[in-house]
Design an enzyme around this catalytic site. Structure first.
Site, PDB file in Angstrom:
ATOM      1  N   ARG A 179       4.480 -14.366  14.802  1.00 23.19           N
ATOM      2  CA  ARG A 179       3.077 -14.257  14.381  1.00 23.19           C
ATOM      3  C   ARG A 179       2.925 -14.239  12.855  1.00 23.19           C
ATOM      4  O   ARG A 179       1.825 -14.351  12.332  1.00 23.19           O
ATOM      5  CB  ARG A 179       2.454 -12.998  15.004  1.00 23.19           C
ATOM      6  CG  ARG A 179       2.262 -13.123  16.507  1.00 23.19           C
ATOM      7  CD  ARG A 179       2.089 -11.779  17.193  1.00 23.19           C
ATOM      8  NE  ARG A 179       3.367 -11.087  17.385  1.00 23.19           N
ATOM      9  CZ  ARG A 179       3.504  -9.896  17.966  1.00 23.19           C
ATOM     10  NH1 ARG A 179       2.431  -9.260  18.405  1.00 23.19           N
ATOM     11  NH2 ARG A 179       4.705  -9.349  18.113  1.00 23.19           N
ATOM     12  N   LYS A 190      10.834 -11.689   9.913  1.00 24.94           N
ATOM     13  CA  LYS A 190       9.757 -10.739   9.583  1.00 24.94           C
ATOM     14  C   LYS A 190      10.246  -9.543   8.766  1.00 24.94           C
ATOM     15  O   LYS A 190       9.627  -9.162   7.769  1.00 24.94           O
ATOM     16  CB  LYS A 190       9.094 -10.259  10.866  1.00 24.94           C
ATOM     17  CG  LYS A 190       8.005  -9.235  10.630  1.00 24.94           C
ATOM     18  CD  LYS A 190       7.172  -8.980  11.853  1.00 24.94           C
ATOM     19  CE  LYS A 190       7.937  -8.247  12.927  1.00 24.94           C
ATOM     20  NZ  LYS A 190       7.080  -7.963  14.090  1.00 24.94           N
ATOM     21  N   GLN A 242      22.266  -9.142  18.065  1.00 22.38           N
ATOM     22  CA  GLN A 242      21.632  -9.566  19.317  1.00 22.38           C
ATOM     23  C   GLN A 242      21.560 -11.090  19.215  1.00 22.38           C
ATOM     24  O   GLN A 242      20.720 -11.623  18.488  1.00 22.38           O
ATOM     25  CB  GLN A 242      20.228  -8.944  19.426  1.00 22.38           C
ATOM     26  CG  GLN A 242      19.528  -9.272  20.728  1.00 22.38           C
ATOM     27  CD  GLN A 242      18.041  -8.889  20.701  1.00 22.38           C
ATOM     28  OE1 GLN A 242      17.415  -8.765  19.653  1.00 22.38           O
ATOM     29  NE2 GLN A 242      17.467  -8.710  21.887  1.00 22.38           N
ATOM     30  N   GLY A 289      14.189  -9.595  23.860  1.00 20.54           N
ATOM     31  CA  GLY A 289      13.237  -8.490  23.991  1.00 20.54           C
ATOM     32  C   GLY A 289      13.794  -7.190  23.429  1.00 20.54           C
ATOM     33  O   GLY A 289      14.992  -7.069  23.151  1.00 20.54           O
ATOM     34  N   GLY A 340       1.061  -2.289  22.770  1.00 17.24           N
ATOM     35  CA  GLY A 340       1.269  -1.788  24.128  1.00 17.24           C
ATOM     36  C   GLY A 340       0.357  -0.582  24.339  1.00 17.24           C
ATOM     37  O   GLY A 340       0.210   0.247  23.448  1.00 17.24           O
ATOM     38  N   ASN A 385      14.681  -9.456 -40.929  1.00 19.85           N
ATOM     39  CA  ASN A 385      13.333  -9.994 -40.783  1.00 19.85           C
ATOM     40  C   ASN A 385      13.429 -11.439 -40.332  1.00 19.85           C
ATOM     41  O   ASN A 385      13.998 -12.276 -41.030  1.00 19.85           O
ATOM     42  CB  ASN A 385      12.585  -9.906 -42.113  1.00 19.85           C
ATOM     43  CG  ASN A 385      11.150 -10.372 -41.927  1.00 19.85           C
ATOM     44  OD1 ASN A 385      10.284  -9.589 -41.568  1.00 19.85           O
ATOM     45  ND2 ASN A 385      10.916 -11.663 -42.141  1.00 19.85           N
ATOM     46  N   SER A 429      10.197 -18.220 -42.972  1.00 18.53           N
ATOM     47  CA  SER A 429       9.485 -18.870 -41.860  1.00 18.53           C
ATOM     48  C   SER A 429      10.010 -20.277 -41.613  1.00 18.53           C
ATOM     49  O   SER A 429      10.499 -20.937 -42.518  1.00 18.53           O
ATOM     50  CB  SER A 429       8.002 -18.952 -42.196  1.00 18.53           C
ATOM     51  OG  SER A 429       7.483 -17.651 -42.310  1.00 18.53           O
TER      52      SER A 429
HETATM   53  C1  UD1 Z   1       6.273  -3.501  20.366  1.00 17.53           C
HETATM   54  C2  UD1 Z   1       6.123  -2.730  21.691  1.00 17.53           C
HETATM   55  C3  UD1 Z   1       4.655  -2.342  21.845  1.00 17.53           C
HETATM   56  C4  UD1 Z   1       4.212  -1.509  20.657  1.00 17.53           C
HETATM   57  C5  UD1 Z   1       4.481  -2.236  19.335  1.00 17.53           C
HETATM   58  C6  UD1 Z   1       4.235  -1.290  18.177  1.00 17.53           C
HETATM   59  C7  UD1 Z   1       7.786  -3.625  23.248  1.00 17.53           C
HETATM   60  C8  UD1 Z   1       8.015  -4.480  24.432  1.00 17.53           C
HETATM   61  N1  UD1 Z   1       6.536  -3.562  22.798  1.00 17.53           N
HETATM   62  O1  UD1 Z   1       5.512  -4.673  20.470  1.00 17.53           O
HETATM   63  O2  UD1 Z   1       4.494  -1.582  23.044  1.00 17.53           O
HETATM   64  O3  UD1 Z   1       2.828  -1.206  20.776  1.00 17.53           O
HETATM   65  O4  UD1 Z   1       5.851  -2.685  19.275  1.00 17.53           O
HETATM   66  O5  UD1 Z   1       4.308  -1.953  16.959  1.00 17.53           O
HETATM   67  O6  UD1 Z   1       8.717  -3.032  22.754  1.00 17.53           O
HETATM   68  N2  UD1 Z   1      13.063  -7.032  18.195  1.00 17.53           N
HETATM   69  C9  UD1 Z   1      14.401  -7.232  18.341  1.00 17.53           C
HETATM   70  N3  UD1 Z   1      14.836  -8.079  19.319  1.00 17.53           N
HETATM   71  C10 UD1 Z   1      13.986  -8.697  20.177  1.00 17.53           C
HETATM   72  C11 UD1 Z   1      12.615  -8.486  20.006  1.00 17.53           C
HETATM   73  C12 UD1 Z   1      12.177  -7.641  19.015  1.00 17.53           C
HETATM   74  O7  UD1 Z   1      15.215  -6.685  17.602  1.00 17.53           O
HETATM   75  O8  UD1 Z   1      14.477  -9.429  21.047  1.00 17.53           O
HETATM   76  C13 UD1 Z   1      12.588  -6.127  17.122  1.00 17.53           C
HETATM   77  C14 UD1 Z   1      11.684  -6.788  16.107  1.00 17.53           C
HETATM   78  O9  UD1 Z   1      12.431  -7.317  15.027  1.00 17.53           O
HETATM   79  C15 UD1 Z   1      10.748  -5.652  15.679  1.00 17.53           C
HETATM   80  C16 UD1 Z   1      10.735  -4.734  16.893  1.00 17.53           C
HETATM   81  O10 UD1 Z   1      11.841  -5.102  17.698  1.00 17.53           O
HETATM   82  O11 UD1 Z   1      11.272  -4.951  14.574  1.00 17.53           O
HETATM   83  C17 UD1 Z   1       9.439  -4.871  17.675  1.00 17.53           C
HETATM   84  O12 UD1 Z   1       9.280  -6.204  18.096  1.00 17.53           O
HETATM   85  P1  UD1 Z   1       7.863  -6.930  18.085  1.00 17.53           P
HETATM   86  O13 UD1 Z   1       8.062  -8.297  18.587  1.00 17.53           O
HETATM   87  O14 UD1 Z   1       7.187  -6.723  16.818  1.00 17.53           O
HETATM   88  O15 UD1 Z   1       7.123  -6.087  19.233  1.00 17.53           O
HETATM   89  P2  UD1 Z   1       5.565  -5.878  19.420  1.00 17.53           P
HETATM   90  O16 UD1 Z   1       5.006  -7.050  20.118  1.00 17.53           O
HETATM   91  O17 UD1 Z   1       4.969  -5.487  18.150  1.00 17.53           O
HETATM   92 MG    MG Z   2       5.695  -5.440  16.197  1.00 21.81          MG
END
Ligand code: UD1
Ligand code: MG
Length: 508
Positions: free
Chosen positions: A16, A23, A82, A87, A153, A401, A429
Site C-alpha cells: 500500500r 515499507k 521469512q 502472513g 483488524g 585572509n 581578491s
Molecule cells: C496487521 C494486523 C491487524 C492490525 C494491524 C495494526 C494481521 C493479520 N493483521 O494488519 O489486525 O490491526 O496490523 O497495524 O496481523 N509482515 C511480515 N511478514 C508477512 C506479513 C507481514 O513480516 O508475511 C510484517 C510487516 O512487515 C509489518 C507487520 O508484519 O511490519 C504487519 O503487517 P501488515 O501487512 O502491515 O499488516 P496489517 O494489514 O497492517
Molecule cells: Mg500494517
C-alpha cells in the site's frame, strides 16, 4: 520481564506504500521505520530479540546491523528470514528456532511487535506486560478506539446478544477479524487491534503451527491465535490505549506523513524542554538522532539532520540545513547555508549562503561568508574567507585572509591536488591557486594573481598582465561615436584603437 522474548515483524513488502523500497526502510524523522520497533524491543527483552526480515532482506538486515553497531546495551538480536511473505502468523513462526532449541529454556512469554507501528511508547508496552501478568491471560493484546477504524483488524468482544459493535471494552475478547474478512456489522466496531501482543511461551508456537490461511488474503494470520486461545478456554485480555494515536499502523504514505508529524513534534518538545529556543517550532525540523545544547536559538525553517550535534549558545538562522555536522558553542550561522559532514568550532561565523561539503573543519573564531563553497578543507583559527570563493582540498593556517573570488584549482581533470597555505598569509581578491601548491607563512599574494609555483614565507607574489592607461582615449571615442562612426570603431584609426582595447602592445 526476565525471560521475555521479543519478535519484531519486518518482512512485509508494504504494497500500500506503492514504493520500490520495503515499507520498514522508509524513514521517519531520519530513522528507518524499523528502528523504532527495534529500539523498543531491545529495551524490553529479557531473553533475546528476533527480527523477521523477508522483502529486501539484505537492506533491512543492514539497517538492523548498523543500528546495533556501537550499542552495547540491550538484548541480543537475531535476524531470521521469512523467505515468502505468507502472513504475520507465518512470520512469527520463523522466529521459533531463536527461542525454542535443545539448549536453554523457552522464554516465559513473548512480546510481538509489528514493524510498522512507530509511535508506540515503552511505558505503554510495560503496562501491557503488567496487565498480562496480573490478568493471568494467555494472550494480552493492545487495542485502540478509532473514529475511523478502516483497514485495521477489529476486536470482537462478547455481548449479551452475541458479538457486536456495542460491546463494552471490558467484555471478553472473542477474536480479531481483519477488515477484508469482516461483515458490515463487524466493520462498524471501532476498537482495533494495534498489532502488539504478549503471548505465553508454550502456547505461541503450538498455536501458530495450527493456523490456516482461510481468509480473503490467503495468508497465515497471527491474529487467529486469539480465536484459538478462546476456543481452548484460555483467557485473552485486551488493553485499550489511552492515546489511540500511539497505535498508528503505517501502511500508506498518508500514515507515514502522520507518523512523521507526531514524532517531529515529540522531538521538538524534548529539545524545548532541554533549553533550546525555537522561534517557530512548527517550521523547525529536527531528526531523531540530532543533539542540541542549551540556549541555542533556532530561527524558522531550520533543518537539522542525521547525527548533527550543536553546542550551547549557538544561533542558527533561517533556511539553514545541516546534515551530520558537529558545531561548537557560540557559533553564528547566518541564513541559507547547506552544511554537510562539517565541523565548526566555537565562535566561528558562517553564512549567509555558505556551502560546506564533507571534510570541512572551520576552526575557532574563523569566518566563512557570502557564497563560499568549501570541501575537505581545514580553515585555521581566526582565518577569514568572507566572499565568493571555492576552497577545496586545502589546509589553511591561522589568521589567513582569503580575498573575494579566490579559487583553489584543485582538479586537473583526472586527479585532485592539495593547496597548503601557511599562517597569516594574505591572499588578494581573485587569486587562483593552481594545486598542488604551498604558500609559505606570512606571504602576501597580490590581487588577480594566478599562483602556479610554491612560494616561500614572507614573500610578495604578483602575477598579472601589466596595466596600460591611455589618457583621453574614452572621450575621443565618445566624440567619434556621436559623429556617426559605427560602434566598435576607435578614437583615431579604428585598427589602432581596437588593438589597444584588446590589450595588444602599441607603439609609442
Ligand atoms: C496487521 C494486523 C491487524 C492490525 C494491524 C495494526 C494481521 C493479520 N493483521 O494488519 O489486525 O490491526 O496490523 O497495524 O496481523 N509482515 C511480515 N511478514 C508477512 C506479513 C507481514 O513480516 O508475511 C510484517 C510487516 O512487515 C509489518 C507487520 O508484519 O511490519 C504487519 O503487517 P501488515 O501487512 O502491515 O499488516 P496489517 O494489514 O497492517
Ligand atoms: Mg500494517
Amino acid at each position: 520481564m526476565a525471560r521475555l522474548g521479543v519478535v519484531v515483524m519486518a518482512a512485509g513488502r508494504g504494497t500500500r506504500m506503492r514504493s520500490k523500497q520495503a515499507k520498514v526502510l522508509h524513514r521517519i524523522a531520519g530513522r528507518p521505520m524499523i528502528r523504532y520497533a527495534l529500539d523498543l524491543a531491545r529495551r524490553l527483552a529479557g531473553h533475546s530479540v528476533a527480527v523477521v526480515v523477508g522483502h529486501q532482506a539484505d537492506q533491512v538486515r543492514e539497517v538492523v546491523e548498523s543500528a546495533l553497531a556501537g550499542q552495547r546495551d540491550g538484548a541480543p538480536v537475531h535476524i531470521v528470514e521469512q523467505k515468502q511473505q505468507l502472513g504475520t502468523g507465518h512470520a512469527v513462526l520463523q522466529a521459533r528456532p531463536v527461542f525454542v532449541s535443545g539448549r536453554g529454556k523457552e522464554p516465559a512469554a513473548y512480546l510481538i511487535l509489528n514493524g510498522d507501528t512507530p509511535l508506540l511508547q515503552e511505558a505503554t508496552v510495560q503496562e501491557l506486560l503488567r496487565v498480562h501478568r496480573s490478568s493471568g491471560a494467555t494472550v494480552t493484546m493492545l487495542t485502540a478506539m478509532l473514529e475511523d477504524p478502516s483497514g485495521y483488524g477489529r476486536v470482537v468482544r462478547r455481548t449479551a446478544g452475541g458479538a457486536q459493535s456495542g460491546a463494552p471494552a471490558s467484555a471478553d475478547v472473542l477474536k480479531i477479524v481483519e477488515h477484508r474478512d469482516a461483515t458490515p456489522e463487524e466493520r462498524a466496531i471501532r476498537e482495533i487491534n494495534v498489532g502488539t501482543y504478549v503471548v505465553d511461551g508454550g502456547f505461541l508456537f503450538a498455536a501458530l503451527e495450527k493456523v490456516e490461511p482461510h481468509n480473503a488474503q490467503g495468508e497465515y494470520y497471527l491474529t487467529d491465535i486469539v480465536d484459538m486461545a478462546v476456543k481452548q478456554g484460555q483467557r485473552v485480555s485486551a488493553m485499550p490505549l489511552s492515546d489511540p494515536d500511539e497505535g498508528l499502523g503505517v501502511n500508506t504514505r498518508q500514515q507515514l506523513a502522520e507518523a512523521e508529524a507526531v514524532i517531529r513534534q515529540q522531538i521538538r518538545g524534548r529539545w524545548l524542554e532541554a533549553g533550546v529556543t525555537m522561534v517557530d517550532p512548527s517550521s523547525t525540523w529536527i531528526e531523531a538522532d540530532v543533539a542540541i545544547g542549551k540556549d541555542t536559538i533556532l530561527y524558522p525553517n531550520v533543518t537539522l539532520e542525521g547525527r548533527t550535534v550543536i553546542g550551547e549558545d549557538t544561533t542558527v538562522y533561517s533556511g539553514v540545513r545541516m546534515t551530520d555536522c558537529v558545531v561548537g558553542n557560540r557559533v553564528e550561522i547566518l541564513d541559507h547555508c547547506v552544511l554537510r559532514e562539517a565541523q565548526i568550532d566555537d565562535e566561528a561565523h558562517i553564512g549567509p549562503f555558505v556551502h560546506l561539503r564533507p571534510g570541512v573543519l572551520v576552526r575557532k573564531n574563523a569566518k566563512v561568508g557570502n557564497f563560499v563553497e568549501m570541501k575537505k578543507t581545514d580553515l585555521g583559527e581566526g582565518a577569514k574567507a568572507n566572499h565568493l570563493s571555492y576552497l577545496g582540498d586545502a589546509t589553511i593556517g591561522k589568521g589567513v585572509n582569503i580575498g573575494a573570488g579566490t579559487i583553489t584549482c584543485n582538479y586537473d581533470g583526472t586527479n585532485k591536488h592539495r593547496t597548503v597555505i601557511g599562517d597569516h598569509v594574505f591572499i588578494g581578491s581573485d587569486t587562483q591557486l593552481v594545486a598542488p601548491v604551498t604558500i609559505g607563512a606570512g606571504t602576501v599574494i597580490a590581487a588577480g594573481t594566478t599562483v602556479t609555483q610554491d612560494v616561500p614565507s614572507d614573500s610578495l607574489v604578483i602575477a598579472r598582465v601589466p596595466q596600460v592607461n591611455r589618457a583621453g582615449w574614452a572621450a575621443k571615442r565618445r566624440a567619434l561615436l556621436s559623429n556617426g562612426v559605427p560602434a566598435g570603431d576607435t578614437p583615431s584609426k579604428s585598427r589602432k584603437a581596437s588593438t589597444a582595447l584588446s590589450g595588444k602592445k602599441k607603439k609609442r
